[in-house]
Structure formats: C-alpha cells, structure tokens
Design a protein around this motif. Sequence first.
Motif, PDB file in Angstrom:
ATOM      1  N   LYS A  17       0.826  -1.216   0.000  1.00 21.46           N
ATOM      2  CA  LYS A  17       0.000   0.000   0.000  1.00 21.46           C
ATOM      3  C   LYS A  17       0.857   1.261   0.000  1.00 21.46           C
ATOM      4  CE  LYS A  17      -4.021  -1.924   2.362  1.00 21.46           C
ATOM      5  NZ  LYS A  17      -4.829  -1.876   3.590  1.00 21.46           N
ATOM      6  N   ALA A  18       2.091   1.165   0.477  1.00 21.48           N
ATOM      7  CA  ALA A  18       2.975   2.330   0.552  1.00 21.48           C
ATOM      8  C   ALA A  18       3.541   2.729  -0.809  1.00 21.48           C
ATOM      9  CB  ALA A  18       4.114   2.058   1.528  1.00 21.48           C
ATOM     10  N   SER A  19       3.453   1.850  -1.790  1.00 20.97           N
ATOM     11  CA  SER A  19       3.969   2.157  -3.121  1.00 20.97           C
ATOM     12  C   SER A  19       3.098   3.219  -3.783  1.00 20.97           C
ATOM     13  CB  SER A  19       3.983   0.893  -3.987  1.00 20.97           C
ATOM     14  OG  SER A  19       4.305   1.225  -5.318  1.00 20.97           O
ATOM     15  N   THR A  20       3.734   4.088  -4.538  1.00 19.91           N
ATOM     16  CA  THR A  20       3.003   5.115  -5.281  1.00 19.91           C
ATOM     17  C   THR A  20       2.809   4.717  -6.739  1.00 19.91           C
ATOM     18  OG1 THR A  20       5.067   6.282  -5.709  1.00 19.91           O
ATOM     19  CG2 THR A  20       3.779   6.986  -3.784  1.00 19.91           C
ATOM     20  N   CYS A  21       3.266   3.536  -7.120  1.00 21.38           N
ATOM     21  CA  CYS A  21       3.108   3.058  -8.496  1.00 21.38           C
ATOM     22  C   CYS A  21       1.672   2.599  -8.737  1.00 21.38           C
ATOM     23  CB  CYS A  21       4.064   1.899  -8.762  1.00 21.38           C
ATOM     24  SG  CYS A  21       5.792   2.356  -8.701  1.00 21.38           S
ATOM     25  N   SER A  22       1.262   2.518  -9.997  1.00 22.13           N
ATOM     26  CA  SER A  22      -0.096   2.071 -10.308  1.00 22.13           C
ATOM     27  C   SER A  22      -0.289   0.606  -9.929  1.00 22.13           C
ATOM     28  CB  SER A  22      -0.405   2.283 -11.788  1.00 22.13           C
ATOM     29  OG  SER A  22       0.505   1.577 -12.589  1.00 22.13           O
ATOM     30  N   LYS A  23       0.744  -0.200 -10.061  1.00 21.89           N
ATOM     31  CA  LYS A  23       0.700  -1.601  -9.614  1.00 21.89           C
ATOM     32  C   LYS A  23       1.557  -1.684  -8.358  1.00 21.89           C
ATOM     33  CE  LYS A  23      -0.333  -3.449 -14.086  1.00 21.89           C
ATOM     34  NZ  LYS A  23       0.068  -4.273 -15.195  1.00 21.89           N
ATOM     35  N   ARG A  24       0.893  -1.546  -7.213  1.00 23.14           N
ATOM     36  CA  ARG A  24       1.597  -1.476  -5.926  1.00 23.14           C
ATOM     37  C   ARG A  24       2.120  -2.858  -5.537  1.00 23.14           C
ATOM     38  NH1 ARG A  24      -2.936   1.065  -2.495  1.00 23.14           N
ATOM     39  NH2 ARG A  24      -4.053  -0.498  -3.686  1.00 23.14           N
ATOM     40  N   HIS A  25       3.424  -2.945  -5.391  1.00 21.61           N
ATOM     41  CA  HIS A  25       4.115  -4.224  -5.223  1.00 21.61           C
ATOM     42  C   HIS A  25       5.077  -4.120  -4.037  1.00 21.61           C
ATOM     43  CE1 HIS A  25       5.291  -7.783  -7.836  1.00 21.61           C
ATOM     44  NE2 HIS A  25       6.025  -7.913  -6.758  1.00 21.61           N
ATOM     45  N   ALA A  26       5.201  -5.201  -3.274  1.00 26.97           N
ATOM     46  CA  ALA A  26       6.154  -5.238  -2.153  1.00 26.97           C
ATOM     47  C   ALA A  26       6.829  -6.596  -2.095  1.00 26.97           C
ATOM     48  CB  ALA A  26       5.443  -4.946  -0.835  1.00 26.97           C
ATOM     49  N   ALA A  27       7.960  -6.631  -1.421  1.00 28.29           N
ATOM     50  CA  ALA A  27       8.707  -7.888  -1.248  1.00 28.29           C
ATOM     51  C   ALA A  27       9.330  -7.922   0.141  1.00 28.29           C
ATOM     52  CB  ALA A  27       9.789  -8.015  -2.318  1.00 28.29           C
ATOM     53  N   LEU A  28       9.325  -9.110   0.722  1.00 28.52           N
ATOM     54  CA  LEU A  28       9.995  -9.361   1.999  1.00 28.52           C
ATOM     55  C   LEU A  28      10.948 -10.532   1.819  1.00 28.52           C
ATOM     56  CD1 LEU A  28       7.143  -9.289   4.689  1.00 28.52           C
ATOM     57  CD2 LEU A  28       8.872  -7.546   4.272  1.00 28.52           C
ATOM     58  N   VAL A  29      12.121 -10.432   2.416  1.00 30.74           N
ATOM     59  CA  VAL A  29      13.059 -11.557   2.484  1.00 30.74           C
ATOM     60  C   VAL A  29      13.021 -12.042   3.924  1.00 30.74           C
ATOM     61  CG1 VAL A  29      15.434 -12.332   2.174  1.00 30.74           C
ATOM     62  CG2 VAL A  29      14.509 -10.540   0.682  1.00 30.74           C
ATOM     63  N   VAL A  30      12.672 -13.325   4.098  1.00 34.34           N
ATOM     64  CA  VAL A  30      12.497 -13.892   5.438  1.00 34.34           C
ATOM     65  C   VAL A  30      13.430 -15.079   5.604  1.00 34.34           C
ATOM     66  CG1 VAL A  30      10.857 -14.972   7.022  1.00 34.34           C
ATOM     67  CG2 VAL A  30      10.078 -13.152   5.489  1.00 34.34           C
ATOM     68  N   ARG A  31      14.190 -15.031   6.665  1.00 36.45           N
ATOM     69  CA  ARG A  31      15.083 -16.148   7.008  1.00 36.45           C
ATOM     70  C   ARG A  31      14.747 -16.574   8.422  1.00 36.45           C
ATOM     71  NH1 ARG A  31      21.673 -16.302   6.831  1.00 36.45           N
ATOM     72  NH2 ARG A  31      21.849 -18.501   7.345  1.00 36.45           N
ATOM     73  N   GLY A  32      14.425 -17.849   8.593  1.00 35.33           N
ATOM     74  CA  GLY A  32      13.920 -18.305   9.881  1.00 35.33           C
ATOM     75  C   GLY A  32      12.556 -17.658  10.054  1.00 35.33           C
ATOM     76  N   ASN A  33      12.371 -16.940  11.085  1.00 36.66           N
ATOM     77  CA  ASN A  33      11.130 -16.197  11.294  1.00 36.66           C
ATOM     78  C   ASN A  33      11.381 -14.705  11.332  1.00 36.66           C
ATOM     79  OD1 ASN A  33       8.759 -17.573  11.204  1.00 36.66           O
ATOM     80  ND2 ASN A  33       8.737 -18.123  13.353  1.00 36.66           N
ATOM     81  N   ARG A  34      12.513 -14.260  10.765  1.00 37.51           N
ATOM     82  CA  ARG A  34      12.906 -12.849  10.806  1.00 37.51           C
ATOM     83  C   ARG A  34      12.912 -12.239   9.413  1.00 37.51           C
ATOM     84  NH1 ARG A  34      18.310 -12.599  12.133  1.00 37.51           N
ATOM     85  NH2 ARG A  34      18.159 -10.348  11.930  1.00 37.51           N
ATOM     86  N   VAL A  35      12.390 -11.037   9.302  1.00 36.59           N
ATOM     87  CA  VAL A  35      12.480 -10.279   8.056  1.00 36.59           C
ATOM     88  C   VAL A  35      13.887  -9.682   7.998  1.00 36.59           C
ATOM     89  CG1 VAL A  35      11.624  -8.283   6.775  1.00 36.59           C
ATOM     90  CG2 VAL A  35      10.015  -9.757   8.022  1.00 36.59           C
ATOM     91  N   ILE A  36      14.619 -10.017   6.931  1.00 39.80           N
ATOM     92  CA  ILE A  36      15.983  -9.501   6.788  1.00 39.80           C
ATOM     93  C   ILE A  36      16.114  -8.533   5.616  1.00 39.80           C
ATOM     94  CG2 ILE A  36      17.056 -11.466   7.955  1.00 39.80           C
ATOM     95  CD1 ILE A  36      17.869 -12.476   5.123  1.00 39.80           C
ATOM     96  N   GLY A  37      15.024  -8.352   4.871  1.00 47.36           N
ATOM     97  CA  GLY A  37      15.025  -7.401   3.760  1.00 47.36           C
ATOM     98  C   GLY A  37      13.600  -7.056   3.383  1.00 47.36           C
ATOM     99  N   ALA A  38      13.384  -5.816   2.995  1.00 47.06           N
ATOM    100  CA  ALA A  38      12.043  -5.368   2.612  1.00 47.06           C
ATOM    101  C   ALA A  38      12.152  -4.278   1.562  1.00 47.06           C
ATOM    102  CB  ALA A  38      11.288  -4.842   3.828  1.00 47.06           C
ATOM    103  N   GLY A  39      11.187  -4.230   0.659  1.00 44.06           N
ATOM    104  CA  GLY A  39      11.175  -3.183  -0.348  1.00 44.06           C
ATOM    105  C   GLY A  39       9.824  -3.068  -1.024  1.00 44.06           C
ATOM    106  N   ILE A  40       9.554  -1.880  -1.571  1.00 46.70           N
ATOM    107  CA  ILE A  40       8.369  -1.658  -2.387  1.00 46.70           C
ATOM    108  C   ILE A  40       8.826  -1.139  -3.744  1.00 46.70           C
ATOM    109  CG2 ILE A  40       6.815  -1.177  -0.455  1.00 46.70           C
ATOM    110  CD1 ILE A  40       7.131   1.830  -1.127  1.00 46.70           C
TER     111      ILE A  40
END
Length: 135
Positions: A17-40
Amino acid sequence: MSQIKIEFVTATIEMAKASTCSKRHAALVVRGNRVIGAGINIMKTHPGTGRRASYHAEFSALRRLKRDPSKPLEMPAKGAILYSFRNGFDKRSRPCSDCIQLAKEKGIKMIVFSYGSRDPEDWNTDMDFVFSERL
C-alpha cells in the motif's frame, strides 16, 4: 507449502500500500522467522536518459539485506524465502527474470508469489492463489 507463513503473505500485501506506483508491489526476504530485507516498487528517473521506470520491490529488498554481525562473511539470504505480492485487484506478482536471477545469486531458496486475479476482500484468507518456486 508448509514453510510459507500467512503472516508474511499478509504483511507483504499490506506493505505494498505504501507504493506510489499504479501496480503497488512489495517484497519481503524472510530467514527463519525474521524479516531480513524489505522493499516496495517505486518509480525512478534514469540519470542518463531521463526515462522513468519501475525500481522493483524484489530488487530493493534483496539490496537491503541485514547481515548478522556475528557472521560477517555469510550470505545473509542463504536459505531464505522471498515473498513478492501486489496490493489491489491484479494479483499477478511473479518476479521478473532479472529479480529471480538476483534472488538466486543472493542464496534465496524459494520465492512465494501470487498468480491470477482474485477479489481483494477474500485475498488475505485465501492461500489457493499463493504459489512458490524452489530456486
């Protein structure tokens, strides 16, 4: 699908939802149960051509990986899962070939994404349209 966690699917969809693009997209990198990377995904202007293009959420998440200070030489994403989702009616979120290649280089073991359209009201409780690919 037992390794896939609905809370990370939901968090990725909400984060888009934080993306300002027309196709709002996000990604999370999860290792174990921890988020180690995030981006929109965001729109950027190429400095040389002035052309506007989408900077992919997966690329952003994979470039911002948090390292474990006790293991400085280890690849932080080795064995991790990349979650990639869109927020909105169009749910097709399979990463492009360049982002998949970068995920492989970073040591990602699985990509979790959606493929197809579905009523957004039903999405957060419906795992039928969640797919994964082992890398």
